[in-house]
Scaffold this motif. Sequence first.
Motif, short mmCIF file in Angstrom:
data_model
loop_
_atom_site.label_atom_id
_atom_site.label_comp_id
_atom_site.label_asym_id
_atom_site.label_seq_id
_atom_site.Cartn_x
_atom_site.Cartn_y
_atom_site.Cartn_z
N UNK A 1 41.79 -28.31 26.13
CA UNK A 1 43.06 -28.09 25.45
C UNK A 1 43.02 -26.81 24.62
N UNK A 2 41.91 -26.59 23.94
CA UNK A 2 41.75 -25.35 23.17
C UNK A 2 41.83 -24.14 24.09
N UNK B 1 55.62 -16.65 20.84
CA UNK B 1 54.92 -17.82 21.39
C UNK B 1 54.99 -19.03 20.45
N UNK B 2 53.83 -19.58 20.07
CA UNK B 2 53.80 -20.84 19.33
C UNK B 2 54.28 -20.70 17.88
N UNK C 1 45.30 -30.18 18.06
CA UNK C 1 45.09 -28.76 18.36
C UNK C 1 46.32 -27.95 17.96
N UNK C 2 47.50 -28.48 18.24
CA UNK C 2 48.73 -27.74 17.96
C UNK C 2 49.00 -27.60 16.47
N UNK C 3 48.73 -28.66 15.71
CA UNK C 3 49.16 -28.69 14.32
C UNK C 3 48.07 -28.46 13.29
N UNK C 4 46.80 -28.59 13.68
CA UNK C 4 45.73 -28.49 12.69
C UNK C 4 44.76 -27.34 12.93
N UNK C 5 44.67 -26.84 14.16
CA UNK C 5 43.63 -25.85 14.46
C UNK C 5 43.99 -24.44 14.01
N UNK C 6 45.27 -24.15 13.85
CA UNK C 6 45.70 -22.80 13.51
C UNK C 6 45.80 -21.87 14.69
#
Length: 560
Positions: free
Chosen positions: A354-355, A77-78, A392-397
């Motif tokens: 988004x989360x 996935x991501x 959300x994609x780059x900072x949330x983990x």
Amino acid sequence: MDLEIRHGLTEAKAAWERENLLPSLEQVPERKAEFRSPSRIPIHRIYTPLDVSDKDYEEQVGFPGDFPYTRGAYPAMYRQNLWITGQYAGYGSGEDANQRYRHLLEQGGTGFSVALDLPSQMLLDPDDPLAAGEVGKVGVSLSSLQDMERLFDGIPLRQVRQIRTPGAANGPLFAAMVIAMARRQEVDPREIKLFVGNESLKEHFARGTYVFPPGPSLRHSVDLIEYCIREGLDTWTPLCLNGYTIRDAGADAVQELAFAFSCGVAYFDEAVRRGLDINRFARNVWIHSAADIYVLEEVAKFRAARRFWARLLRERYGVTDPEALALKIFAFTLGSRLTAQQPLNNLARVAIMTVGAALGGANTMHTSSFDEAHSIPTQEAATLALRIQQIVANESGLGDVVDPAGGSWAVETLTTEVERRVADIMQKIEARGGAVACVESGWYHRQLSDTEQRRQRSIESGEQVVVGVTKYASDPTPPAKVFRADPAVERKVVERLHDLKARRDPQRVGEALGRVEATARKGGNTVYPLVDALEADCTVGEISEVLRSVWGTQRQVAVF
């Protein structure tokens, strides 16, 4: 679960309730007598291993990228690629929308959706009397191949990860425009990653921009699927089931999936009737799904969607290709939850949605702009919406772990319950004759009306809180800047249309429209003559008028 362990957990839970929970509730009762999700699924106070003790892990959960794809369409996935970040945008003329797309790509967007104005969605030219006052207002005006060329001028078609249009009655015609444009630019259409919604049935009960009756609409959509298979357009998505629009029209999470999948069955059945290779075209079928704010149910919904769809394709159609069984999800934060009051609150709502979509394993996302309850987004608001995705994609983990909510007793329990309820509704639709019959009888429409009415009553009674509206309200605070379409756009695009008609070859136009009519009358694939007609500079309105003369025009179904 081992019987001894199960017995021990049952006793431990009972002791906790007796010795800890009940004394606490005697002092402070719970906020509600009963907790339910928006889909009216009972929400337990706590979830434990007892709630999932009867689950077969490999059969119902499994591993990412493996059947039944509960945990994700792809193995890593991501951790391999973050979801495609794209925004639904468009207004005014082709040049106006082009500037917005260029800006979003410059800001790090990796795809975008083309928003069409209402006349274009209804296959009307901008000089049609019914189009007056609506040209370029809620999307871009698109009535000819020249408009399409202006729309994509200077955009690197081969490099954009996904170019989308929600598509309804205009799905095959929009695709034909892209094909004709690519030919003029000497670009191989197979090098473009085009995503066409092409789901016309839901328009009849969830949105309203239908043109042709349900039967011809269905067959017209499958024409595009057939064309893509014949012409080797394996990078294209010729069908995207549309749960988002159904949700926006009042559905709950369960109805969203059930109604969308039932429409999908209608398209697949028509494809089977034509002898198309289901394994081949199902690889590129997506679902356009809402990301609502009740996070646990939404995460469960996305996971249940993949599992249910994989089982449906394998059991009903004998699909064996793993790529075809793995449903891809385009998540779109639910615009109808945004409020005109205290509009900055919408930033928090969209971030939460988004989360939820990220936890649910969405493959593409659009994030709504905070000012959408007032107008189409300003450029600043659209950029900020994109930034929410990027943060959300780059900072949330969240992208570092595949299916991070997997294994949660609450999420696994809700996933199973959503799937079970979707199956129940699908059986009811099948018993009523399928999707087309439910459109024609008004059954879908009545179900949506009933669900939305229940939701509205819960808001008005105070049971469901909408911050800034039913609670914590204050004086209205509209955005500092509200987008307004330039009224001169309508005059400009109409003048261009008239100029095009004056310059083109009328004989070539007449012959091309004649081929469209002949193909439609004999039940042939309409995409081929659509491309030819656009290359002859026929307009959207002229082409649709020919198709209406053959298929008829759909009138609203009375359901009340």
